[in-house]
Design a protein around this motif. Structure first.
Motif, mmCIF file in Angstrom:
data_model
loop_
_atom_site.group_PDB
_atom_site.id
_atom_site.type_symbol
_atom_site.label_atom_id
_atom_site.label_comp_id
_atom_site.label_asym_id
_atom_site.label_seq_id
_atom_site.Cartn_x
_atom_site.Cartn_y
_atom_site.Cartn_z
ATOM 1 N N ASP A 1 -9.860 3.993 -8.913
ATOM 2 C CA ASP A 1 -9.572 4.784 -7.704
ATOM 3 C C ASP A 1 -10.539 4.502 -6.557
ATOM 4 N N VAL B 1 -4.521 0.813 -8.220
ATOM 5 C CA VAL B 1 -5.860 1.182 -7.739
ATOM 6 C C VAL B 1 -6.531 2.114 -8.741
ATOM 7 N N ARG B 2 -5.778 3.031 -9.296
ATOM 8 C CA ARG B 2 -6.328 3.949 -10.301
ATOM 9 C C ARG B 2 -6.726 3.204 -11.573
ATOM 10 N N LEU C 1 -10.939 2.599 -3.500
ATOM 11 C CA LEU C 1 -10.189 1.817 -2.521
ATOM 12 C C LEU C 1 -11.094 1.503 -1.335
ATOM 13 N N GLU D 1 4.250 3.535 -4.780
ATOM 14 C CA GLU D 1 3.616 4.301 -5.864
ATOM 15 C C GLU D 1 2.872 3.375 -6.820
ATOM 16 N N THR D 2 3.390 2.174 -7.010
ATOM 17 C CA THR D 2 2.744 1.214 -7.901
ATOM 18 C C THR D 2 1.350 0.848 -7.403
ATOM 19 N N PHE D 3 1.185 0.783 -6.092
ATOM 20 C CA PHE D 3 -0.129 0.492 -5.515
ATOM 21 C C PHE D 3 -1.146 1.527 -5.985
ATOM 22 N N ASP D 4 -0.798 2.799 -5.875
ATOM 23 C CA ASP D 4 -1.707 3.870 -6.297
ATOM 24 C C ASP D 4 -2.065 3.749 -7.772
ATOM 25 N N ARG E 1 0.813 -1.216 0.000
ATOM 26 C CA ARG E 1 0.000 0.000 0.000
ATOM 27 C C ARG E 1 0.848 1.268 0.000
ATOM 28 N N TRP E 2 2.017 1.213 0.565
ATOM 29 C CA TRP E 2 2.870 2.387 0.655
ATOM 30 C C TRP E 2 3.660 2.663 -0.617
#
Length: 185
Positions: free
Chosen positions: A113, A107-108, A115, A101-104, A98-99
């Motif tokens: 987006d 999710v996008r 979550l 950048e790839t996680f974001d 979760r921490w």
């Protein structure tokens, strides 16, 4: 008699899209085997050789520890209605914490987006074998809907409560292996 494939085909994608449940199995060479049921609402087929799911907070974090230590992962779907069938996806799993950048980005791109409360990490599988089998031994069940308890539990805990829960219960596996849930570990 089962059939083997080196990648997902359209018929496999269609079968996965009709399912409401899958199982993820993982282990290290010297750990307990973990087998977890999951809802397909957070499962995505990314390509013919890659799938992923958004992992929600649970009582343990075995899959994460196993993937960090060993990497083997099997995902299984069973037809509980319609024609009988079992589909297993074998390969190497990895985590997107979760921490990162790839996680974001995942999710996008894969979850618009959106979550859900208690989302913990993304589990990815790079597929090296797809196996179909008959599923004649799988009983029939009717789908009644998703449970709302996990979502309510996570919302009630809030972000700080979820993080405290992760620190208490999700940092190591049953066998004491680290899960990598926090960047400092």
């Amino acid at each position: 008699m089962g059939e083997r494939f080196d990648r997902l085909h359209d018929k496999h994608r269609a079968f996965i899209a009709r399912q409401h449940l899958f199982f993820a199995a993982s282990a290290t060479a010297d750990s307990r085997i973990n087998l977890s049921p999951r809802s397909t609402d957070l499962f995505r087929v990314v390509s013919e050789c890659r799938v992923l799911y958004l992992d929600r907070t649970g009582s343990g974090n075995e899959t994460a520890a196993h993937l960090l230590a060993d990497g083997r992962l099997t995902i299984m779907f069973c037809a509980f209605s319609g024609p009988p069938r079992i589909l297993r996806l074998y390969g190497r799993g990895s985590l997107v914490q979760r921490w990162s950048e790839t996680f974001d980005a995942i999710v996008r791109d894969c979850f618009a987006d959106d979550l859900p409360a208690g989302a913990r990490q993304v589990v990815q599988l790079n597929i090296d074998l797809v196996k179909e089998s008959c599923g004649f031994g799988v009983p029939r069940f009717d789908y009644a809907g998703e449970r709302e308890a996990l979502e309510r539990w996570a919302e009630d805990k809030g972000p700080a409560g979820i993080e405290a829960y992760w620190r208490e219960r999700n940092r190591t596996s049953l066998d004491g292996d680290p899960t990598g849930i926090f960047p400092e570990e």
